[in-house]
Design an enzyme around this catalytic site. Structure first.
Site, mmCIF file in Angstrom:
data_model
loop_
_atom_site.group_PDB
_atom_site.id
_atom_site.type_symbol
_atom_site.label_atom_id
_atom_site.label_comp_id
_atom_site.label_asym_id
_atom_site.label_seq_id
_atom_site.Cartn_x
_atom_site.Cartn_y
_atom_site.Cartn_z
ATOM 1 N N ASP A 112 0.866 -1.179 0.000
ATOM 2 C CA ASP A 112 0.000 0.000 0.000
ATOM 3 C C ASP A 112 0.905 1.231 0.000
ATOM 4 O OD1 ASP A 112 -2.317 1.758 0.417
ATOM 5 O OD2 ASP A 112 -3.339 -0.055 1.093
ATOM 6 N N HIS A 118 -3.031 3.115 -4.641
ATOM 7 C CA HIS A 118 -2.374 2.680 -3.401
ATOM 8 C C HIS A 118 -0.969 2.144 -3.687
ATOM 9 C CE1 HIS A 118 -5.577 3.439 -0.541
ATOM 10 N NE2 HIS A 118 -6.455 2.799 -1.301
ATOM 11 N N GLU A 175 -9.902 2.666 -5.030
ATOM 12 C CA GLU A 175 -9.496 4.035 -4.726
ATOM 13 C C GLU A 175 -8.326 4.521 -5.591
ATOM 14 O OE1 GLU A 175 -10.936 4.206 -0.095
ATOM 15 O OE2 GLU A 175 -8.905 3.561 -0.450
HETATM 16 C C1 TNX Z 1 -10.823 1.923 2.335
HETATM 17 S S1 TNX Z 1 -11.550 -0.994 1.704
HETATM 18 C C2 TNX Z 1 -9.760 1.226 1.794
HETATM 19 C C3 TNX Z 1 -8.521 1.047 2.582
HETATM 20 C C4 TNX Z 1 -8.635 1.722 3.918
HETATM 21 C C5 TNX Z 1 -10.014 1.465 4.499
HETATM 22 C C6 TNX Z 1 -10.225 1.934 5.903
HETATM 23 C C7 TNX Z 1 -10.633 -0.579 0.540
HETATM 24 C C8 TNX Z 1 -10.683 -1.404 -0.626
HETATM 25 N N1 TNX Z 1 -9.852 0.527 0.623
HETATM 26 O O1 TNX Z 1 -7.419 1.520 1.859
HETATM 27 O O2 TNX Z 1 -7.648 1.213 4.746
HETATM 28 O O3 TNX Z 1 -10.957 2.103 3.670
HETATM 29 O O4 TNX Z 1 -11.418 1.453 6.445
#
Ligand code: TNX
Length: 765
Positions: A202, A276, A339
């Site tokens: 990440d 990420h 994301e």
């Molecule tokens: C969203 S869940 C994210 C993570 C974060 C998390 C915190 C997901 C696929 N991505 O990068 O750690 O929220 O709850």
């Protein structure tokens, strides 16, 4: 007489009345009580089918576990060796499709135990059940004082509801040692969870050694420091100044994979792309659109620097995945996909030209192209990809399995399109969320997911056609570790919620019952204790619900989940003990002060002390109107300003509770006291969270009126909206000459600049 008694027992078991289900978690598909018990003794023989090394090894693990816990030493014997000796535990391989790959039958009689399974995994799960039928000390690793290792006679037929029963661990935001990961796997296996999703990369750290790209760990596994506290806690954000890092060597990874396999757990590695990816870019900046330099992230969130879809990026990722596949023999490779902001692709001439060449309409389709290319390549190597539900954007590639985290919608869409889906919706199974009252708990990401909420999760929506429902292959809980820096805290966040998850994914839907589960949890805590798990005791916590009565008091109802506990409380700020006031009905609170409560069983405190602030005042329960309605939380009832309970600001701004937020305008609240009363002071709670542009007002005013139309200002104080620092609720008190009034108006003047004014309780005295 004896026969009648047995008959009665069977009858009772049949009706479910008084049924002793052995307190098993997860609850098996079927369980029948029988009279008597099987007591393990030194001459108990483990009989195993000849020729099956794996089953022989499994029988050996039972002998080992008993020995570790100080039980009798059992002998493993080949089934063909002797004639049926007395007092045996026999493993029988059967070919029975009804048992599936993981099912088993466990038949416990006073003089024998018989375990049937079609596959080794079935024996493994039968053993996990058998342990739970024994005294909890079986889960310990020291010789115990148990004198009788008894197993209640019963007959169990069991198999899991879902094939994919997952638990995830993010080791990027914080790193966890191999020995801790092994304990994590042990606990998973005890609860019949079979898939470990290892989030290895990440923005904040790359944690897997890749021989071809040594800088991934040399540079990408280290960050120079870490943000302190919650993201919005301080303005400016505070950092600890301490370098942080860690990674697993390939040898360590192999060891974990081997350890997991011995526990019938498949490890799914996750290598995040295209988003990420900052840690990877810090190591190899040429893979980002801007070319860098990049720095391993030191705070949480979503970053706009992502992998650029150059040819060299695909080459890099394929070479990384080649090593990953060599380490992880399981069917799945998780490639992230969540994301991924599109800003850097929008700004990149290379990406724009690529999109034109490929006739892609937008950057979403470019993401889809990215994932699709990786998907095809992974499939060509005989594996499958899993991606977060964002991989649906711009079209889902053919062989992908979707992991649905933003609710279950993405999973349903994928299933309807004929893809496999795994449900991991935040609301139910994000174990980085609070599990108890957020004002009482250690720092968490935000949200609110108490164990009952996790238990209530149903991965397959009612109305899905069977063919679509079959595509939902299971569920998983996610453990993101932004706010989970230590092994102790991981265990606190995960247990016992993962026990509820285990039942969601293992037990048939119609076999689930929250009441029954709660009852079984009490003995289950003793098992977790024996395993040395530092679990949360939130299950026992006292919960406070309050209503504001119009006589200026707050009525507080206290409840505890465990009906066998009593509740003890104090109102003077002191710590409640087993000897404090016994709660025996609504508490009437008519002033501002703390209420602290704790659950007590048999004279011993069992949960954590919970404390709240209630504020009974002349304004309590009185109607209140906001001139400009609050827009956060959406549709919020302004009555929360006079509900007699202080709000809180833990977690993200969206997690604030009991707080009304107004944007750009002034926050102007008018309270109707319902009759003329003498007032002499007003106190208002105002939030300062400047990192989120929630600022103190520049001025607070109190005005009163007899008719609600003509107001007279009694007091004005100025505040400093530029004041930054830690997020907090500031409670200025405005005192004035005793004045008769029916309406009290409090105005908090917005400092401007598009900022927010946020308030919780208004106390009128
Ligand atoms: C969203 S869940 C994210 C993570 C974060 C998390 C915190 C997901 C696929 N991505 O990068 O750690 O929220 O709850």
């Amino acid at each position: 007489m004896k026969r009648f008694f047995c008959f009665l027992l069977v009858l009772l078991a049949g009706t479910g009345f008084g049924q002793n289900t052995g307190n098993l978690i997860p609850k098996p598909a079927s369980f029948q009580v029988r009279p008597g018990q099987f007591v393990l003794r030194p001459n108990t023989i483990l009989r195993v089918p000849s020729g099956s090394e794996e089953v022989i090894a499994l029988a050996g693990t039972l002998a080992d576990r008993l020995r570790a816990a100080g039980g009798p030493a059992l002998k493993v014997q080949n089934r063909n060796q002797t004639l049926t000796p007395a007092h045996t535990i026999t493993f029988v391989l059967v070919s029975d499709p009804a048992l599936g790959a993981e099912g088993y039958r466990l038949d416990v009689q006073p003089d024998s135990i018989t375990i049937e399974a079609a596959r080794p995994a079935g024996f493994f799960y039968a053993l996990q059940t058998l342990y739970q039928l024994m005294p909890p000390e079986i889960f310990g690793n020291q010789p115990s004082a148990v004198s009788s290792w008894a197993v209640p006679a019963c007959r169990i037929e069991d198999r899991p509801r879902f094939a994919y029963r997952g638990l995830h661990l993010d080791v990027s935001r914080h790193f966890f040692s191999v020995s801790f990961v092994k304990k994590y796997l042990d606990l998973m296996a005890f609860h019949k969870l079979n898939t470990f999703h290892w989030h290895l990369t990440d923005d904040q750290g790359w944690r897997i050694e890749i021989k071809r790209y040594p800088k991934l760990t040399e540079i990408g596994s280290r960050r120079k420091e870490t943000i302190i506290g919650h993201y919005y806690e301080s303005d400016p954000q505070q950092f600890d100044g301490r370098p942080y890092g860690g990674f697993y060597t390939q040898e360590e990874i192999r060891e974990v994979v081997r350890y997991a396999r011995e526990r019938y757990i498949t490890v799914v590695p996750e290598i995040e792309m295209p988003g990420h990816a900052v840690a990877a870019l810090a190591a190899y900046p040429e893979l980002g659109c801007s070319g860098g330099p990049y720095e391993v992230a030191t705070k949480w969130g979503i970053f706009s620097d992502v992998f650029c879809p150059y040819e060299k990026t695909f080459t890099f990722l394929q070479e990384v995945l080649t090593e990953v596949m060599d380490l992880f023999p399981g069917p799945y490779i998780h490639i992230g996909g969540d994301e991924c902001p599109k800003a850097s692709w929008k700004a990149s001439p290379y990406c724009q030209a690529l999109m034109r060449r490929l006739k892609l309409k937008n950057e979403q389709q470019l993401q889809s192209y990215f994932i699709g290319r990786i998907d095809r390549w992974v499939q060509s190597k005989g594996r499958k990809i899993i991606g977060w539900d964002e991989i649906l954007e711009g079209g889902l590639s053919a062989g992908a399995t979707v992991m649905s985290w933003r609710g279950t919608k993405g999973g349903i869409t994928a299933a309807r399109q004929g893809h496999d889906a795994i449900m991991t919706p935040g609301e139910f199974v994000y174990f980085d969320y609070y599990q108890s009252d957020p004002t009482q708990e250690p720092l968490a990401f935000g949200g609110f997911t108490p164990i009952g909420k996790t238990y209530s999760f149903e991965p397959v929506p009612e109305d899905l056609p069977a063919a679509v429902a079959r595509r939902i292959i299971g569920a998983q809980a996610n453990v993101w570790t932004e706010y989970i820096p230590t092994p102790e805290k991981v265990e606190y966040m995960v247990w016992p919620r993962a026990a509820a998850l285990a039942e969601v994914v293992w037990t048939p839907r119609e076999g689930k019952s929250w009441e029954d589960f709660s009852r079984r949890m009490r003995p289950h805590f003793r098992r977790l204790e024996a395993m040395g798990v530092r679990f949360s005791r939130a299950f026992f916590d006292v919960v406070a619900e309050s209503t504001a009565a119009t006589d200026g008091t707050v009525r507080v109802r206290l409840t505890a989940k465990d009906p066998e506990t009593e509740i003890r409380y104090t109102l003077d700020g002191s710590e409640p003990t087993a000897l404090s006031l016994l709660y025996a009905g609504l508490i009437h609170q008519n002033r501002t002060g703390p209420l602290k409560a704790v659950a007590v069983r048999n004279g011993t405190v069992v949960g954590e002390v919970q404390s709240w602030w209630f504020a009974g005042s002349k304004g309590t329960g009185k109607p209140v109107r906001l001139t400009t309605p609050a827009i956060k939380p959406a549709g919020v009832d302004p009555g929360l300003l006079t509900d007699g309970r202080y709000g809180y600001t833990t977690g993200y701004l969206a997690d604030m509770r009991g707080i009304a937020q107004v944007r750009t305008a002034d926050l102007e609240a008018t309270i109707d006291l319902a009759r003329v009363d003498t007032v002499r002071s007003v106190r208002i709670g105002l939030v300062r969270a400047t990192a989120g542009n929630v600022r103190l007002p520049r001025q607070v005013e109190v005005a009163v009126s007899g008719d609600g139309r003509i107001f007279r200002t009694l007091k004005t104080v100025s505040m400093n909206p530029e004041e930054r620092g830690r997020k907090e609720i500031v409670r200025p008190t405005l005192n004035f000459e005793p004045t008769p009034a029916r309406f009290v108006r409090v105005t908090a003047r917005n400092a401007g600049a598009g900022g927010w004014v946020a308030a919780d309780e208004i106390e009128v005295n």
